[in-house]
Design an enzyme around this catalytic site. Structure first.
Site, short mmCIF file in Angstrom:
data_model
loop_
_atom_site.label_atom_id
_atom_site.label_comp_id
_atom_site.label_asym_id
_atom_site.label_seq_id
_atom_site.Cartn_x
_atom_site.Cartn_y
_atom_site.Cartn_z
N GLU A 44 -7.57 -8.38 1.14
CA GLU A 44 -8.93 -7.71 0.42
C GLU A 44 -8.88 -8.57 -1.09
OE1 GLU A 44 -11.14 -6.37 -2.07
OE2 GLU A 44 -9.64 -4.71 -2.45
N ALA B 99 -5.30 -16.32 -4.81
CA ALA B 99 -3.86 -15.94 -4.42
C ALA B 99 -3.80 -15.49 -2.85
CB ALA B 99 -3.19 -14.63 -5.21
N GLY B 100 -4.92 -14.93 -2.56
CA GLY B 100 -5.35 -14.82 -0.94
C GLY B 100 -5.38 -16.10 -0.10
N GLY C 85 -6.04 -8.87 -3.98
CA GLY C 85 -5.84 -9.49 -5.46
C GLY C 85 -6.86 -10.46 -5.32
N SER C 86 -6.71 -11.58 -5.93
CA SER C 86 -7.40 -12.52 -6.28
C SER C 86 -7.76 -13.39 -5.02
CB SER C 86 -7.21 -13.37 -7.43
OG SER C 86 -6.16 -14.19 -7.16
N THR C 87 -8.91 -14.22 -5.00
CA THR C 87 -9.26 -15.01 -3.92
C THR C 87 -8.43 -16.05 -3.94
OG1 THR C 87 -11.63 -14.25 -3.71
CG2 THR C 87 -11.05 -16.55 -2.84
N LYS D 13 5.64 -4.43 -2.40
CA LYS D 13 5.97 -5.09 -3.68
C LYS D 13 4.84 -4.63 -4.82
CE LYS D 13 4.69 -8.28 -5.76
NZ LYS D 13 4.06 -8.48 -7.36
N CYS E 67 -12.80 -4.76 -7.97
CA CYS E 67 -13.21 -5.86 -7.20
C CYS E 67 -14.35 -5.74 -6.46
CB CYS E 67 -12.02 -6.15 -6.11
SG CYS E 67 -11.78 -4.93 -4.95
N GLU F 59 -15.39 -14.37 -10.56
CA GLU F 59 -15.34 -12.72 -10.85
C GLU F 59 -14.44 -12.65 -12.29
OE1 GLU F 59 -13.22 -9.28 -8.41
OE2 GLU F 59 -12.19 -11.17 -8.23
#
Length: 486
Positions: free
Chosen positions: A258, A240-241, A236-238, A184, A293, A392
């Site tokens: 990651e 979204a993780g 991606g971002s924490t 994706k 990142c 971040e």
């Protein structure tokens, strides 16, 4: 380099089941040149029905197709073919990276090959060295084997800041393991995914082994929820993780995450400030405008050297040449999009409001009316608990934090929810190793940023789960099975 369009063979289609197919709707994404804000490509927008079609193709290819049943050496042959084609397209991947995200072309061009073709060659070589089938002795004395088998259908969710390289370090090990994939791509930077799909078609991967779509977050969430997806790998971002991990946890799907970072550079008292500033400032401001990142954004320095570090970094920031990332004279390009520039502006305002000293930068450059540019920015006297030290920013902003001694510097380095990267600056290698062992981060470099995907990359704490690159990057796409014979 004047051509600012991105030429793709099938931009209005999706790559599913080994073919370029029409999407379920006429929706598209316009891709902007981040230095001019002009449209340089338009690609098909996948919706949930398209995602389901891609997952079905990957599921069929895994359950019934030849790919998981090939030997690792047979799969490695395809990886080698992919590497050859990626090398031939190196310059185009670099140009796409520059146009979509703002990284300076002369920086991207030599680096991109290390990531994309390098990843495929590294994992192709592991076909001969990794013990996919390993004889063992059971505790009962029976003959036994430990075997590694592919985890299944993998969903790859690719970020916009470095799509080609991160796609490669997810895809190469997954393919060697025998998995099938749904990739994706991000709407902001989809063109590397399209170019990679063209390569997969050219080398003749079996149908359904690699499927590539571009979609928004709602489709990503449906992809994560799909019961036919065995593993999700996400960069991606924490935030979204966390969402992905919670969804995957409901059905115990495998994940590699990651995520974000707020990485410290610890300058010890024996190291020259000017030398450290040159390493940190030039590598940070000159590499994708801080949109990385693992950037070393918290500069922790002895209190007596704080002012000298702020001035040295500010001098470097003022010498940065902002401009067209394709131009030879440019040393730093724009941010990738307006949303990211707005985020950086908001953090700069928070830094000032919370009492940090804005030493240089902090605004849009007045001479660049178009494009998503932001001046290289340095803050001094930053409180380690402040917003700009803890969150971040993902932009060209450095924070200099004074420390009273080595012990307090280490405590502040670890006083963060993240643990992705770090560095220790000292002339003493033994001291560097001793301090590195006390810092809770997935990578610690000596006298500079030293991340190395060929060994392994990932983070502690909220910087993620699992590792990419190296042997761990391969085992992440496999299940270990014990077989005991009678």
């Amino acid at each position: 380099m004047t051509n600012r369009t991105i030429e793709l063979k099938h931009p209005r289609q999706l790559y599913i089941d080994g073919e370029w197919v029409e999407p379920s709707t006429a929706g598209v994404f316009d891709v902007l040149d981040c230095s001019t804000e002009q449209v340089v490509a338009t690609v098909a927008r996948a919706e949930s029905a398209d995602m389901q079609r891609a997952v079905a193709a990957a599921r069929k290819a895994f359950d019934d197709g030849p790919w998981p049943r090939m030997t690792p050496l047979e799969r490695a042959g395809f990886l080698e073919k992919i590497a050859v084609r990626l090398e031939a397209l190196n310059d185009e991947f670099a140009r796409i990276w520059s146009l979509e995200t703002g990284i300076v072309y002369k920086v991207a061009q030599p680096r991109i090959g290390l990531f994309i073709s390098g990843a495929f060659r590294q994992y192709a070589a592991m076909a001969s060295t990794f013990p996919f089938t390993e004889p063992c002795q059971s505790v009962t004395g029976n003959d036994a084997y430990r075997v590694y088998e592919p985890v299944g259908v993998v969903a790859e969710i690719i970020p916009w800041n470095g799509p080609a390289g991160l796609l490669a370090y997810k895809t190469a090990p997954a393919l060697l393991a025998g998995c099938t994939l749904v990739i994706k791509s991000p709407p902001e930077a989809p063109c590397s995914g399209y170019l990679f799909a063209q390569v997969c078609e050219e080398v003749g991967l079996p149908p359904g082994v690699v499927n590539v779509i571009t979609a928004e977050r709602d489709v990503s969430e449906a992809l994560v929820r799909s019961p036919d997806v065995d593993k999700i790998t996400f960069t991606g971002s924490t935030g979204a993780g966390r969402r992905i991990a919670s969804i995957a946890g409901d059905r115990v799907a495998r994940v590699t995450l990651e995520l974000g970072g707020k990485s410290p550079a610890v300058i010890l008292d024996d190291y020259d400030v000017e030398t450290a500033a040159a390493t940190l400032g030039n590598s940070y401001f000159g590499y994708n405008s801080g949109q990385i990142c693992h950037s070393l954004t918290r500069i922790i320095v002895p209190r007596a050297k704080h002012d000298a570090m702020v001035e040295a970094l500010s001098a470097i920031a003022r010498e940065i040449v902002l401009g067209d990332p394709l131009a030879a004279t440019t040393t730093s390009g724009p941010l990738a999009n307006a949303r990211q520039r707005d985020t950086v502006e908001r953090f700069v305002a928070m830094g000032v409001a919370e009492g940090a000293v804005l030493a240089t930068g902090g605004k849009r450059p007045p001479h660049l009316a178009r494009g998503f540019f932001f001046e290289p920015t340095v803050f001094g006297n930053v409180d380690n608990r402040s917003s700009i030290a803890q969150q971040e920013i993902f932009g060209p902003v450095l924070s200099v934090i004074p420390a009273d001694d080595e012990a307090s510097a280490i405590r502040m380095a670890n006083d963060t929810p993240f643990g992705l990267n770090a560095a220790v600056f000292t002339n003493d290698r033994d001291r560097a190793l001793a301090v590195a062992r006390q810092i809770r981060a997935g990578t610690v470099g000596h006298n500079g940023p030293r991340t190395d995907f060929s060994i392994g990359f990932g983070g502690f704490k909220q910087s993620g789960i699992g590792r990419e690159g190296g042997v761990e990057g391969l085992t992440a796409f496999m299940e270990s099975k014990t077989i005991v014979l009678s």
